[in-house]
Design a protein around this motif. Structure first.
Motif, PDB file in Angstrom:
ATOM      1  N   VAL A 128       4.861   8.294   1.394  1.00  0.00           N
ATOM      2  CA  VAL A 128       3.498   7.706   1.127  1.00  0.00           C
ATOM      3  C   VAL A 128       3.964   5.964   1.091  1.00  0.00           C
ATOM      4  CG1 VAL A 128       1.985   7.108  -0.596  1.00  0.00           C
ATOM      5  CG2 VAL A 128       2.390   9.230  -0.068  1.00  0.00           C
ATOM      6  N   ARG A 129       5.125   5.584   0.515  1.00  0.00           N
ATOM      7  CA  ARG A 129       5.199   4.246   0.238  1.00  0.00           C
ATOM      8  C   ARG A 129       5.886   3.634   1.747  1.00  0.00           C
ATOM      9  NH1 ARG A 129       9.782   1.189  -3.496  1.00  0.00           N
ATOM     10  NH2 ARG A 129       8.947  -0.804  -3.297  1.00  0.00           N
ATOM     11  N   ARG A 130       6.723   4.233   2.507  1.00  0.00           N
ATOM     12  CA  ARG A 130       7.232   3.671   3.741  1.00  0.00           C
ATOM     13  C   ARG A 130       6.367   3.874   4.888  1.00  0.00           C
ATOM     14  NH1 ARG A 130      13.828   4.964   3.519  1.00  0.00           N
ATOM     15  NH2 ARG A 130      13.934   4.014   1.575  1.00  0.00           N
ATOM     16  N   ARG A 131       4.994   4.431   4.839  1.00  0.00           N
ATOM     17  CA  ARG A 131       4.372   4.185   6.023  1.00  0.00           C
ATOM     18  C   ARG A 131       4.176   2.969   6.440  1.00  0.00           C
ATOM     19  NH1 ARG A 131      -0.162   8.695   3.607  1.00  0.00           N
ATOM     20  NH2 ARG A 131       1.389  10.503   3.992  1.00  0.00           N
ATOM     21  N   ASP A 132       3.814   2.825   7.725  1.00  0.00           N
ATOM     22  CA  ASP A 132       3.808   1.389   8.127  1.00  0.00           C
ATOM     23  C   ASP A 132       2.519   0.509   7.936  1.00  0.00           C
ATOM     24  OD1 ASP A 132       6.059   1.560   9.659  1.00  0.00           O
ATOM     25  OD2 ASP A 132       4.968   2.385  11.468  1.00  0.00           O
ATOM     26  N   PRO A 133       2.742  -0.482   7.028  1.00  0.00           N
ATOM     27  CA  PRO A 133       1.518  -1.200   6.665  1.00  0.00           C
ATOM     28  C   PRO A 133       0.715  -1.532   7.766  1.00  0.00           C
ATOM     29  CG  PRO A 133       3.479  -2.601   6.561  1.00  0.00           C
ATOM     30  CD  PRO A 133       3.952  -1.313   6.864  1.00  0.00           C
ATOM     31  N   PRO A 134      -0.334  -2.056   7.532  1.00  0.00           N
ATOM     32  CA  PRO A 134      -1.456  -2.631   8.274  1.00  0.00           C
ATOM     33  C   PRO A 134      -0.776  -4.068   9.152  1.00  0.00           C
ATOM     34  CG  PRO A 134      -2.640  -1.866   6.483  1.00  0.00           C
ATOM     35  CD  PRO A 134      -1.360  -1.975   6.297  1.00  0.00           C
ATOM     36  N   SER A 135      -1.065  -4.033  10.377  1.00  0.00           N
ATOM     37  CA  SER A 135      -0.561  -5.326  10.992  1.00  0.00           C
ATOM     38  C   SER A 135      -1.338  -6.442  10.440  1.00  0.00           C
ATOM     39  CB  SER A 135      -0.942  -5.362  12.427  1.00  0.00           C
ATOM     40  OG  SER A 135      -2.400  -5.256  12.656  1.00  0.00           O
ATOM     41  N   ALA A 136      -0.762  -7.785  10.664  1.00  0.00           N
ATOM     42  CA  ALA A 136      -1.576  -9.048  10.111  1.00  0.00           C
ATOM     43  C   ALA A 136      -3.068  -8.774  10.620  1.00  0.00           C
ATOM     44  CB  ALA A 136      -0.838 -10.323  10.507  1.00  0.00           C
TER      45      ALA A 136
ATOM     46  N   ALA B  14       0.384  -3.580  -4.403  1.00  0.00           N
ATOM     47  CA  ALA B  14      -0.219  -4.334  -3.460  1.00  0.00           C
ATOM     48  C   ALA B  14      -0.232  -3.531  -2.181  1.00  0.00           C
ATOM     49  CB  ALA B  14       0.168  -5.764  -3.551  1.00  0.00           C
ATOM     50  N   GLY B  15       0.928  -3.483  -1.731  1.00  0.00           N
ATOM     51  CA  GLY B  15       1.176  -2.629  -0.384  1.00  0.00           C
ATOM     52  C   GLY B  15       0.621  -1.497  -0.313  1.00  0.00           C
ATOM     53  N   HIS B  16       0.594  -0.642  -1.353  1.00  0.00           N
ATOM     54  CA  HIS B  16      -0.253   0.848  -1.163  1.00  0.00           C
ATOM     55  C   HIS B  16      -1.687   0.646  -1.261  1.00  0.00           C
ATOM     56  CE1 HIS B  16      -0.333   5.225  -1.859  1.00  0.00           C
ATOM     57  NE2 HIS B  16      -1.634   4.804  -2.934  1.00  0.00           N
ATOM     58  N   HIS B  17      -2.154  -0.480  -2.088  1.00  0.00           N
ATOM     59  CA  HIS B  17      -3.470  -0.780  -1.922  1.00  0.00           C
ATOM     60  C   HIS B  17      -3.805  -1.256  -0.432  1.00  0.00           C
ATOM     61  CE1 HIS B  17      -7.285  -3.309  -2.658  1.00  0.00           C
ATOM     62  NE2 HIS B  17      -7.417  -2.298  -3.286  1.00  0.00           N
ATOM     63  N   TYR B  18      -3.063  -1.754   0.112  1.00  0.00           N
ATOM     64  CA  TYR B  18      -3.542  -2.525   1.564  1.00  0.00           C
ATOM     65  C   TYR B  18      -3.574  -1.161   2.267  1.00  0.00           C
ATOM     66  CZ  TYR B  18      -2.941  -7.582   1.948  1.00  0.00           C
ATOM     67  OH  TYR B  18      -3.324  -8.970   1.764  1.00  0.00           O
TER      68      TYR B  18
ATOM     69  N   CYS C  93      -5.987   1.872  -2.660  1.00  0.00           N
ATOM     70  CA  CYS C  93      -5.819   2.758  -4.057  1.00  0.00           C
ATOM     71  C   CYS C  93      -4.779   2.073  -5.032  1.00  0.00           C
ATOM     72  CB  CYS C  93      -5.352   4.061  -3.866  1.00  0.00           C
ATOM     73  SG  CYS C  93      -4.251   4.644  -4.950  1.00  0.00           S
ATOM     74  N   TRP C  94      -5.195   1.723  -6.195  1.00  0.00           N
ATOM     75  CA  TRP C  94      -4.329   1.181  -7.018  1.00  0.00           C
ATOM     76  C   TRP C  94      -3.562   2.371  -7.917  1.00  0.00           C
ATOM     77  CZ3 TRP C  94      -2.844  -3.633  -6.430  1.00  0.00           C
ATOM     78  CH2 TRP C  94      -3.752  -4.598  -6.059  1.00  0.00           C
TER      79      TRP C  94
END
Length: 299
Positions: free
Chosen positions: A26-34, A235-239, A243-244
């Motif tokens: 879950v944590r290492r999935r690519d975050p959204p782009s800018a 914060a990254g997970h919420h992005y 979800c907090w």
């Protein structure tokens, strides 16, 4: 069945490994782009609308390896009478409902596209059973933090406004009088509410005297080292998910004034399975004057 010490250690090791792998996944999935992050606001339903189409496929593996499907099954099989599921999302609980045990089913969510997927699951997985049992089922677009209207307690669940579009989303819908439901269910919804305490208080107001509120949530762990990881990555997970995952669920339930009947915690304390009921002052409290515009879909 008896296990040797070696077998028990192996089972514990496998459990820890699976939970750790699920967390890393879950944590290492690519975050959204800018570009994707520009203007991202998970307090708005439009953002969850964007997640709806891929939501199930991205979560299915996680829920399987962590045993969450079994926890969902247990919660849903406790449902009886008039049932309200808030923050129903894409309807991941729908396969576990037993129509012969309930009088009515009402599914609500803030996202119209999440709710659309829930309706599709119902049509395929539950509609025939519900119709055979004569159980009315409805879907309503609404905000869990503003669930009840100013009406007096209802004798039963009110039907959707007959003026809405019966083939889909309409321009008008229903709100719920206080004390309308015997069972209220929220699974993994408190993490996404802007005001989770308000959502719990609204659930208590919607619950009939003697009714129960079933929660399956994730939040703070039983261990400081894990809470530090959750806090650092919140914060990254919420992005990614809106979800907090580091909220103190037990504290939220207490602050909302609910009376806890039972509570179990799993996955190092991060998964909460709670059975609660409204406190007397909440169940009998006056209704909020704020009226919420819902959009109802008749199943």
């Amino acid at each position: 069945m008896n296990f040797t010490r070696t077998q028990l250690l192996g089972l514990v090791g496998s459990y820890v490994g699976i939970c750790g792998a699920a967390y890393v996944y879950v944590r290492r999935r690519d975050p959204p782009s800018a570009k994707d992050q520009d203007g991202l606001d998970f307090s708005k339903s439009e953002t969850f609308d964007q997640l709806a189409d891929s939501y199930d496929s991205r979560l299915g593996w996680d829920e399987t390896v962590m045993g969450l499907k079994l926890l969902r099954w247990w919660i849903i099989r406790q449902a009886k009478g008039d049932v309200l599921e808030i923050s129903a999302g894409t309807g991941r609980n729908i396969p576990y409902y037993k129509p012969s045990s309930v009088s009515s089913l009402t599914f609500t969510d803030k996202s119209k596209y999440m709710l659309w997927h829930a309706k599709q699951k119902y049509d395929v997985q539950l509609r025939s059973k519900a119709e055979k049992a004569g159980v009315p089922v409805s879907f309503a677009l609404s905000d869990a933090e503003h669930l009840c209207n100013s009406s007096q307690p209802a004798e039963g669940v009110s039907e959707p406004d007959p003026g809405h579009n019966r083939s889909g989303f309409g321009s008008e819908g229903q709100t719920f009088p206080a004390q309308s439901f015997d069972t209220i269910i929220d699974t993994f919804g408190l993490c996404s509410h802007a005001d989770p305490e308000a959502a719990l208080q609204e659930a208590a107001r919607a619950c009939k005297p003697g009714g129960q509120i079933f929660l399956l949530e994730h939040g703070r762990a039983s261990y400081d080292w894990l809470n530090k990881i959750l806090d650092d990555s919140a914060a990254g997970h919420h992005y990614r998910w809106g979800c907090w995952w580091n909220r103190d669920i037990e504290a939220l339930v207490s602050k909302a004034g609910l009376e806890v009947v039972s509570m179990q915690r799993w996955h190092f304390g991060t998964t909460y399975q709670i059975v609660a009921k409204p406190a007397t002052d909440l169940a009998k409290g006056s209704a909020d004057q704020t009226t919420v515009a819902n959009i109802a879909i008749e199943a």
